[in-house]
Design an enzyme around this catalytic site. Structure first.
Site, mmCIF file in Angstrom:
data_model
loop_
_atom_site.group_PDB
_atom_site.id
_atom_site.type_symbol
_atom_site.label_atom_id
_atom_site.label_comp_id
_atom_site.label_asym_id
_atom_site.label_seq_id
_atom_site.Cartn_x
_atom_site.Cartn_y
_atom_site.Cartn_z
ATOM 1 N N LYS A 180 -14.327 -7.462 -6.002
ATOM 2 C CA LYS A 180 -14.629 -7.711 -4.587
ATOM 3 C C LYS A 180 -16.122 -8.033 -4.472
ATOM 4 C CE LYS A 180 -10.981 -5.507 -1.981
ATOM 5 N NZ LYS A 180 -9.992 -4.750 -2.741
ATOM 6 N N LYS A 234 0.845 -1.202 0.000
ATOM 7 C CA LYS A 234 0.000 0.000 0.000
ATOM 8 C C LYS A 234 0.876 1.246 0.000
ATOM 9 C CE LYS A 234 -3.380 -2.891 0.413
ATOM 10 N NZ LYS A 234 -4.161 -3.296 -0.764
#
Ligand code: MG
Length: 368
Positions: free
Chosen positions: A265, A165
């Protein structure tokens, strides 16, 4: 077969440790999950889970799922849960949008349909590919050394795919990426997930400043328009994650050549029925996929494992195992678990996992 009862439990999922993403501007300590059970008149029950990643990651939040269930669950009573397309049309007519509200209901219906067919969920969805699916780690934003240490912690658990990230600070991001890339092992994939943090100017600067990466950048900017601008001025493959909500988003991503990868997702797109349409479109058009949920326990991860294992390996690069980041397990030892850095779909009919009821307490909602 008819739906007789819909029950929902709230499940508090504290993270093992605080977690930062989007360059450190978003911080998370616990997740608010909702477990849904659908009971039928045929003595078959199905489970699903809906768990947004906190309240700042997406336009979705835990209380919203339970508010949405109050609208939708009564309308599903008497419907046949094996007819997922009908169930989805009923939900979409009654409550346009709000896909994250519908996902757990849709997954529970698929669990029932697969059990009724005597098939593991992946096979009811169309296939069981032979290989287990690699789990992508989720490496919290930090200094270059902190992030490499976190990658090493995941390596020790068997992971060979890492989602690092980054975002928010151009010079620090270049240093983070170069440091991780220089320490990447043979056979390992480290990709860089920006979680919407960069402006196009920042994305173009970073992506044109790092050389020799064998991977891609995920969700570099907030909108598809911004990512399209970055796409035109950079050469690394790009993945879209938070920008993919609907089939219309996916059509635009493909038509305009915005990205080479998408992260589907289940909770964000509305469950397995809609994810399956996206999967088939991606297979037809050569878009590579990662399959995940937005959060949750082993129940959500197991639905992900089933769905991911319907996709041939070159087109599905990984899943994510949120269960390894949370300090609560409603079904210890059951469902899809990390084995050498991979998840495999269970072999029992249906989802192949259910929470232990005495770990859940009383349901928050019951419709019958
Ligand atoms: Mg992502």
């Amino acid at each position: 077969m008819k739906i007789e009862r819909v029950s929902a439990w709230r499940l508090d999922l504290p993270l093992h440790k605080p977690y930062w993403l989007s360059g450190g501007r978003l911080r998370f300590e616990r997740l608010d999950s909702t477990l849904v059970r659908i009971d039928t008149d045929a003595d078959v029950s199905g489970w699903g889970e809906g768990c947004p990643w906190g309240v700042t990651y997406l336009p979705a939040f835990g209380k919203g799922i339970r508010a949405g269930l109050a609208e939708l669950a009564p309308l599903l009573l008497g419907k046949d849960p094996r007819q997922a397309d009908v169930i989805n049309r009923v939900m979409d007519l009654a409550l346009p949008g709000h896909p994250y509200v519908k996902s757990a209901l849709d997954i529970a219906c698929w669990d029932i349909a697969a059990q009724a067919a005597g098939l593991p969920l992946c096979e009811a969805l169309g296939a069981r590919e032979p290989e287990p699916v690699p789990i992508a780690s989720s490496v919290s934003t930090g200094t270059p050394d902190e992030m490499l240490a976190e990658v090493q912690r995941f390596r020790d658990l068997g992971y060979r795919v890492h989602s690092a990230k980054v975002g928010a600070d151009v010079k620090l991001d270049i240093a983070r990426i170069n440091h991780l890339a220089a320490n990447e092992l043979d056979g390992e994939i480290i990709f860089y997930d920006v979680n919407r943090a960069w402006l196009p100017r920042e994305a173009i600067t970073v992506m044109n400043s790092v050389d020799g990466l064998g991977s891609w950048f995920e969700q570099p900017c907030e909108t598809l328009d911004e990512i399209a601008q970055v796409r035109r001025q950079t050469s690394y493959p790009i993945g879209v994650d938070e920008g993919l909500h609907t089939m219309q988003d996916l059509l635009r991503i493909q038509r305009d050549g915005i990205a080479e990868l998408v992260n589907i997702k289940l909770n964000r797109v509305g469950g397995l029925t809609k994810a399956r349409r996206m999967r088939d479109f991606c297979l037809e058009t050569g878009i590579t996929m990662l399959i995940m949920d937005t959060g949750g326990s082993v129940i959500a991860d197991t639905a992900v494992a089933h769905f991911a294992q319907t996709i041939p390996a070159p087109s599905c690069l990984g899943v994510w195992s949120c269960q390894d980041m949370v300090a609560c397990d409603p079904a210890p030892g059951a469902g899809a678990r990390n084995v050498d850095g991979c998840l495999s779909a269970p072999v029992q009919p249906g989802l192949g996992v259910a929470p232990e009821l005495d770990r859940l307490g009383k349901p928050a909602l019951v419709y019958e």
